[in-house]
Each structure stands twice: as structure tokens, then as C-alpha cells.
Design a protein around this motif. Structure first.
Motif, short mmCIF file in Angstrom:
data_model
loop_
_atom_site.label_atom_id
_atom_site.label_comp_id
_atom_site.label_asym_id
_atom_site.label_seq_id
_atom_site.Cartn_x
_atom_site.Cartn_y
_atom_site.Cartn_z
N UNK A 100 0.83 -1.19 0.00
CA UNK A 100 0.00 0.00 0.00
C UNK A 100 0.87 1.24 0.00
N UNK A 101 0.27 2.34 -0.44
CA UNK A 101 0.92 3.64 -0.39
C UNK A 101 -0.09 4.64 0.15
N UNK A 102 0.40 5.70 0.78
CA UNK A 102 -0.46 6.69 1.42
C UNK A 102 -0.22 8.04 0.77
N UNK A 103 -1.31 8.71 0.39
CA UNK A 103 -1.23 10.03 -0.22
C UNK A 103 -1.87 11.05 0.70
N UNK A 104 -1.27 12.23 0.74
CA UNK A 104 -1.81 13.33 1.52
C UNK A 104 -2.19 14.44 0.54
N UNK A 105 -3.40 14.95 0.64
CA UNK A 105 -3.85 16.02 -0.27
C UNK A 105 -3.00 17.27 -0.08
N UNK A 126 -0.86 12.92 -10.97
CA UNK A 126 -1.94 13.37 -10.10
C UNK A 126 -3.10 12.38 -10.20
N UNK A 127 -3.61 11.95 -9.06
CA UNK A 127 -4.76 11.06 -9.05
C UNK A 127 -5.97 11.79 -9.65
N UNK A 195 1.36 13.83 -15.37
CA UNK A 195 0.50 12.75 -15.87
C UNK A 195 -0.73 12.62 -14.98
N UNK A 196 -1.81 12.13 -15.56
CA UNK A 196 -3.05 11.90 -14.80
C UNK A 196 -3.17 10.41 -14.53
N UNK A 197 -3.23 10.06 -13.26
CA UNK A 197 -3.36 8.66 -12.86
C UNK A 197 -4.84 8.33 -12.86
N UNK A 198 -5.32 7.85 -14.00
CA UNK A 198 -6.75 7.64 -14.19
C UNK A 198 -7.22 6.26 -13.80
N UNK A 214 -5.44 9.59 1.52
CA UNK A 214 -5.94 8.50 0.69
C UNK A 214 -4.94 7.34 0.73
N UNK A 215 -5.45 6.13 0.93
CA UNK A 215 -4.61 4.95 0.92
C UNK A 215 -4.94 4.10 -0.30
#
Length: 220
Positions: A100-105, A126-127, A195-198, A214-215
Motif C-alpha cells: 500500500x501507499x499513502x497520499x496526503x492532499x 496526479x490522481x 501525468x493523470x493517474x486515471x 488516501x490509501x
């Protein structure tokens, strides 16, 4: 001295992953706040900021290798990682190997990260849950060695109108410890800031958002 741009980025995320790293027993929170004269100023696990010179041991198995005007290279369990200005989390895995990876806005509410495509050089992403495919600019595709013009010619609606795109399939997309194979992507000849991580990637992971965090977890 360069001051930090307050981007909040994924676990290993304003980290450019040069390779996978061995799981840590617990998470180490590293905040790179400044770079100057061959030194990196870091905040480790919320402690007061401290300058580290090249070659210094930061925390146990984490070592600072090199520093330049834009980033620092660290070593984690023998694996090199590129650390940029901004908040970075090194998230260990101690739950039976679940990756897993953790993202912070960031301040705009966007989730930014850095990943690798086809094992090549790292790329800012970017997600974007509104994007059907992982989207790349033609310049990024060329830099990564992707012959996008051999892809399927298509069109896509954007904020700037309908544009021409090329549909391709990427061998692999890697974010932190999560690697997804055979990911559909769209390449456009307009410039993109990142890039957009779609959804062609996101549909194949589990996303859990809690407030500004977000995890992403790889599905079994």
C-alpha cells in the motif's frame, strides 16, 4: 536556501522510486524542508528540523547519499530513492505483505505522487478519478521511450475542447510498492503539467479516503 513548496505527496511519493525497497517495520515520516550547500534540512517523525550532510545516517536504515539544488537521494535498506521538497511518508508493510501507499492532499486538495512507467525514469502524477485512462503528454511518452504513434488514434474531450489522442498499453506502472501490469493509457500532444493517474490504474487498486488522506492498496 531553497524553501519548501508545501506539496503533500504519496508514501514514497515525492520520492522518485529507482527501485523497490524492503518493507520497514514501522512508518518513518520524513519532511524535506530545505536544500543548501550540499546539505538537506529534514524533519524526522515530527522532530525539530535538522541539517544532514551527504553520507549521514538519517534514521536507522535510511542514509542521505547526495544533495543538489532540487532534490536529495536517500538509501533505504540498500535501495535508492529520490526525495523532493515536500512531505514524504515512507510507509512500511507489516500486515502480511499487503502493498500500500499513502497520499496526503496538497493545499488544492489534489493527490500527487511520483511513479515509474515501463521501469523507466520517474514521472509526476496526479490522481484523477475523472480520467478513464492514465494520461500522458507526448513529450513524457517520448522521454519514456513509448512509440505512442503506433497506438490507436482516438479523440478525447477536455476543458480545452476535443483533442486528438493515441491509445497505448503500458507494460507496467509502479507507484511505491504497487506495480500494475498492462495498463491502458492515453497520450496527447498537448502539454500536461503532470501525468493523470486515471481509472485504468485506479480500478485495479483499492482506494480508501479519510479526510485529507488516501490509501491505495494492491488488490489480492
Amino acid at each position: 536556501m531553497s524553501k519548501a513548496k508545501h506539496f503533500s505527496i504519496l508514501s514514497l511519493a515525492a520520492i522518485f522510486a529507482f527501485g523497490s525497497y524492503a518493507p520497514l517495520c514501522s512508518a518513518t515520516d520524513i519532511d524535506l524542508v530545505a536544500l543548501s550547500n550540499g546539505k538537506a534540512m529534514l524533519i524526522i517523525d515530527g522532530k525539530p528540523p535538522k541539517n544532514y550532510a551527504e553520507g549521514a545516517v538519517i534514521n536507522g536504515n535510511i542514509k542521505l547519499l547526495t544533495v543538489d539544488r532540487n532534490h536529495a537521494v536517500i538509501e533505504v535498506d540498500g535501495k535508492k530513492q529520490l526525495l523532493q521538497l515536500g512531505r514524504t511518508l515512507l510507509q512500511g508493510s507489516n500486515d502480511g505483505g499487503n502493498k500500500k501507499v499513502i497520499l496526503q492532499a496538497n493545499e488544492l486538495g489534489h493527490f500527487l505522487t511520483t511513479g515509474q512507467i515501463n521501469g523507466g525514469s520517474s514521472l509526476r502524477m496526479m490522481v484523477d478519478t475523472g480520467a478513464t485512462f492514465l494520461s500522458l503528454s507526448a513529450n513524457d511518452a517520448q522521454r519514456l521511450g513509448i512509440d505512442y504513434k503506433k497506438g490507436v488514434l482516438s479523440r478525447s474531450s477536455t476543458a480545452n475542447g476535443v483533442i486528438q489522442t493515441y491509445r497505448v498499453k503500458l507494460d507496467s506502472v509502479k507507484i511505491g510498492d504497487i506495480e500494475i501490469l498492462q495498463v491502458e493509457a492515453s497520450v496527447q500532444e498537448n502539454e500536461l503539467p503532470f501525468a493523470l493517474l486515471g481509472m485504468s490504474f485506479l480500478n485495479r487498486v483499492t482506494m480508501v479516503r479519510e479526510g485529507q488522506q488516501m490509501t491505495l492498496s494492491k488488490k489480492n
